[in-house]
Design a protein around this motif. Sequence first.
Motif, PDB file in Angstrom:
ATOM      1  N   VAL A 176       0.838  -1.213   0.000  1.00 16.20           N
ATOM      2  CA  VAL A 176       0.000   0.000   0.000  1.00 16.20           C
ATOM      3  C   VAL A 176       0.869   1.259   0.000  1.00 16.20           C
ATOM      4  O   VAL A 176       0.670   2.194  -0.797  1.00 16.20           O
ATOM      5  CB  VAL A 176      -0.956   0.001   1.219  1.00 16.20           C
ATOM      6  N   LEU A 177       1.839   1.236   0.888  1.00 16.59           N
ATOM      7  CA  LEU A 177       2.722   2.404   1.008  1.00 16.59           C
ATOM      8  C   LEU A 177       3.430   2.680  -0.328  1.00 16.59           C
ATOM      9  O   LEU A 177       3.523   3.827  -0.779  1.00 16.59           O
ATOM     10  CB  LEU A 177       3.745   2.122   2.119  1.00 16.59           C
ATOM     11  N   ALA A 181       3.299   6.016  -2.585  1.00 10.01           N
ATOM     12  CA  ALA A 181       4.548   6.740  -2.879  1.00 10.01           C
ATOM     13  C   ALA A 181       4.715   6.888  -4.397  1.00 10.01           C
ATOM     14  O   ALA A 181       5.145   7.936  -4.891  1.00 10.01           O
ATOM     15  CB  ALA A 181       5.725   5.991  -2.273  1.00 10.01           C
ATOM     16  N   THR A 182       4.338   5.849  -5.147  1.00  8.06           N
ATOM     17  CA  THR A 182       4.443   5.901  -6.613  1.00  8.06           C
ATOM     18  C   THR A 182       3.519   6.994  -7.174  1.00  8.06           C
ATOM     19  O   THR A 182       3.912   7.777  -8.053  1.00  8.06           O
ATOM     20  CB  THR A 182       4.073   4.527  -7.226  1.00  8.06           C
ATOM     21  N   ALA A 183       2.288   7.047  -6.638  1.00  5.71           N
ATOM     22  CA  ALA A 183       1.330   8.059  -7.132  1.00  5.71           C
ATOM     23  C   ALA A 183       1.874   9.471  -6.890  1.00  5.71           C
ATOM     24  O   ALA A 183       1.801  10.342  -7.765  1.00  5.71           O
ATOM     25  CB  ALA A 183      -0.022   7.886  -6.441  1.00  5.71           C
ATOM     26  N   PHE A 184       2.436   9.687  -5.721  1.00  7.27           N
ATOM     27  CA  PHE A 184       3.032  11.007  -5.441  1.00  7.27           C
ATOM     28  C   PHE A 184       4.198  11.253  -6.396  1.00  7.27           C
ATOM     29  O   PHE A 184       4.293  12.304  -7.031  1.00  7.27           O
ATOM     30  CB  PHE A 184       3.538  11.073  -3.991  1.00  7.27           C
ATOM     31  N   GLY A 185       5.073  10.251  -6.509  1.00 12.27           N
ATOM     32  CA  GLY A 185       6.285  10.402  -7.330  1.00 12.27           C
ATOM     33  C   GLY A 185       5.939  10.706  -8.784  1.00 12.27           C
ATOM     34  O   GLY A 185       6.544  11.591  -9.400  1.00 12.27           O
ATOM     35  N   SER A 206       7.368  15.326  -4.088  1.00 13.87           N
ATOM     36  CA  SER A 206       8.413  14.683  -3.304  1.00 13.87           C
ATOM     37  C   SER A 206       8.002  14.631  -1.832  1.00 13.87           C
ATOM     38  O   SER A 206       7.502  15.616  -1.290  1.00 13.87           O
ATOM     39  CB  SER A 206       9.700  15.487  -3.503  1.00 13.87           C
ATOM     40  N   LEU A 207       8.188  13.466  -1.200  1.00 13.50           N
ATOM     41  CA  LEU A 207       7.743  13.304   0.192  1.00 13.50           C
ATOM     42  C   LEU A 207       8.887  13.581   1.161  1.00 13.50           C
ATOM     43  O   LEU A 207      10.015  13.131   0.956  1.00 13.50           O
ATOM     44  CB  LEU A 207       7.218  11.888   0.412  1.00 13.50           C
ATOM     45  N   ALA A 237      -1.700  14.391  -8.016  1.00 11.39           N
ATOM     46  CA  ALA A 237      -1.346  13.230  -7.181  1.00 11.39           C
ATOM     47  C   ALA A 237      -2.566  12.741  -6.405  1.00 11.39           C
ATOM     48  O   ALA A 237      -2.839  11.533  -6.341  1.00 11.39           O
ATOM     49  CB  ALA A 237      -0.226  13.616  -6.207  1.00 11.39           C
ATOM     50  N   MET A 238      -3.340  13.697  -5.849  1.00 11.57           N
ATOM     51  CA  MET A 238      -4.485  13.306  -5.017  1.00 11.57           C
ATOM     52  C   MET A 238      -5.586  12.652  -5.860  1.00 11.57           C
ATOM     53  O   MET A 238      -6.301  11.779  -5.389  1.00 11.57           O
ATOM     54  CB  MET A 238      -5.038  14.509  -4.245  1.00 11.57           C
ATOM     55  N   LYS A 239      -5.676  13.065  -7.118  1.00 13.43           N
ATOM     56  CA  LYS A 239      -6.684  12.446  -8.010  1.00 13.43           C
ATOM     57  C   LYS A 239      -6.344  10.958  -8.184  1.00 13.43           C
ATOM     58  O   LYS A 239      -7.219  10.096  -8.077  1.00 13.43           O
ATOM     59  CB  LYS A 239      -6.676  13.181  -9.362  1.00 13.43           C
ATOM     60  N   THR A 240      -5.061  10.672  -8.411  1.00 12.61           N
ATOM     61  CA  THR A 240      -4.639   9.275  -8.578  1.00 12.61           C
ATOM     62  C   THR A 240      -4.844   8.504  -7.274  1.00 12.61           C
ATOM     63  O   THR A 240      -5.358   7.383  -7.274  1.00 12.61           O
ATOM     64  CB  THR A 240      -3.138   9.231  -8.982  1.00 12.61           C
TER      65      THR A 240
END
Length: 432
Positions: free
Chosen positions: A361-362, A366-370, A375-376, A407-410
Amino acid sequence: MKKMIRIGLLGAGTVGTGTARVLNLNQHEIAERVGTSIEVSKVLVRNPDKERPGFEGIAKTSRFENILGDPEIDIIVELMGGLHPAKEYMLQALAAGKRVVTANKDVIAQFGHELFAMAAEHETEIFFEASVGGGIPIITPLKECLTANHITQIMGIVNGTTNYMLTKMSECGNDYDTVLREAQQKGYAEADPTADVGGLDAARKAVILSSIAFNSRVQLEDVSVEGITNITPDDIAYAKDLGYVVKLLAVGKDTEDGIDVRVHPVFLPQSHPLAAVNGVYNAIFVHGNAIGDAMFYGQGAGSLPTASAVVADIMRAAHDICQDQLSSVGCTCYEQKPICPLEKTSSCYYVRLLVDDEPGVLAAIATAFGEAGVSLKSVIQTRQNVVDHAEIVAITHKVLHEKMQQAMKTIRGLKVVDEVRNIIRVENGEDD
Ligand code: NAP
Ligand code: HSE
């Protein structure tokens, strides 16, 4: 020199009562400083028959014409609130050549230009120091004391009700409804507190401050507004654990892409000077190219603090009448700057997600943000207070609003994400 300046007070509520009290409490100093006595001659209320401590012996009326048509009244002090009929009463007072003092941010934010034009046309003045920051001097400092500067940023806690509520929620763990009731009982909240908790009250103040600071008219619809209604005790607890406090901020920036004006809750580092502004206190940071940083701090709401600003305006109006002069600085919006679209603004963000508690899940998040270019900075996964799921809390580095949206849409579309529980900006993080 006039022997007595007479006031017509529109409204005898929280601020009206405070104004009558300050005029009475400090009457000798006020008369000495102005050079003449000031008295409340008539009061406009909805119900003139109601007993009103502090207004004994003063004529009460529910008819504005009784005040407007009284030639003995020099200054009309509007403390009724709301857009109508407050706006019309002030316009009529100015058209009759009377000075006007108001604490009404609703009218100034929306119809200020009409009032300034009417004042100029009839060679009179309108003062509105109490419309932002309650008792804190900020309008006069911006219009006069800081006028030598090019101001690039204003950032402030400008709503006493929400600051009081967030402080109580954080310090005592009280729930939202309890702290809202307390704020209303103390006279901080507006009669209808929706504007306070929904961020509209702060947005109106942001409109007034930004228009003055950046010399360009900002309209209410230019402000991106988000209130505190979605802030939960969990967000406040996470903020504490991560070294932040939650505050409702009004932000105005004069950027290359235009004026960026927003009101929203933010995570502020506990070490930030605004993080220590608690309870009903307000504070406004101003950055100018000559002064650098300046901060204005004090009680942003309440009967006597607000009356302090109202009475100072009355004294200035009275002094001007006695000197037969117009000393106030009128409309200062001599430019027409564009408004920076929200998508072009950037921030760090706190994101709290409820997710399935299973492997991978994590990585998916992280992929969706990337992939969206976000960047986290840090990620926490916890099962605290969550049944059969996990909660993920991420803090991002500074990112364009449009990339964050992407990112949030994904993330919202991921099967393993059950709920986006909150997204809150992080102001002045390491990246700012
Ligand atoms: P409030 O307690 O609700 O008092 C309003 C007063 O105006 C009441 O006396 C009411 O009469 C009278 N009134 C309202 N509409 C009227 C109408 N149509 N005709 C005649 N009388 C009318 O309000 P407040 O808290 O004092 O706020 C006054 C203004 O100050 C607002 O613009 C507010 O935004 C601003 N302000 C408030 C604070 C604060 O801490 N409260 C701080 C800064 C600025 P009745 O008594 O007969 O109902
Ligand atoms: N309701 C407002 C506040 C009053 O809470 O700040 C001051 O404008």
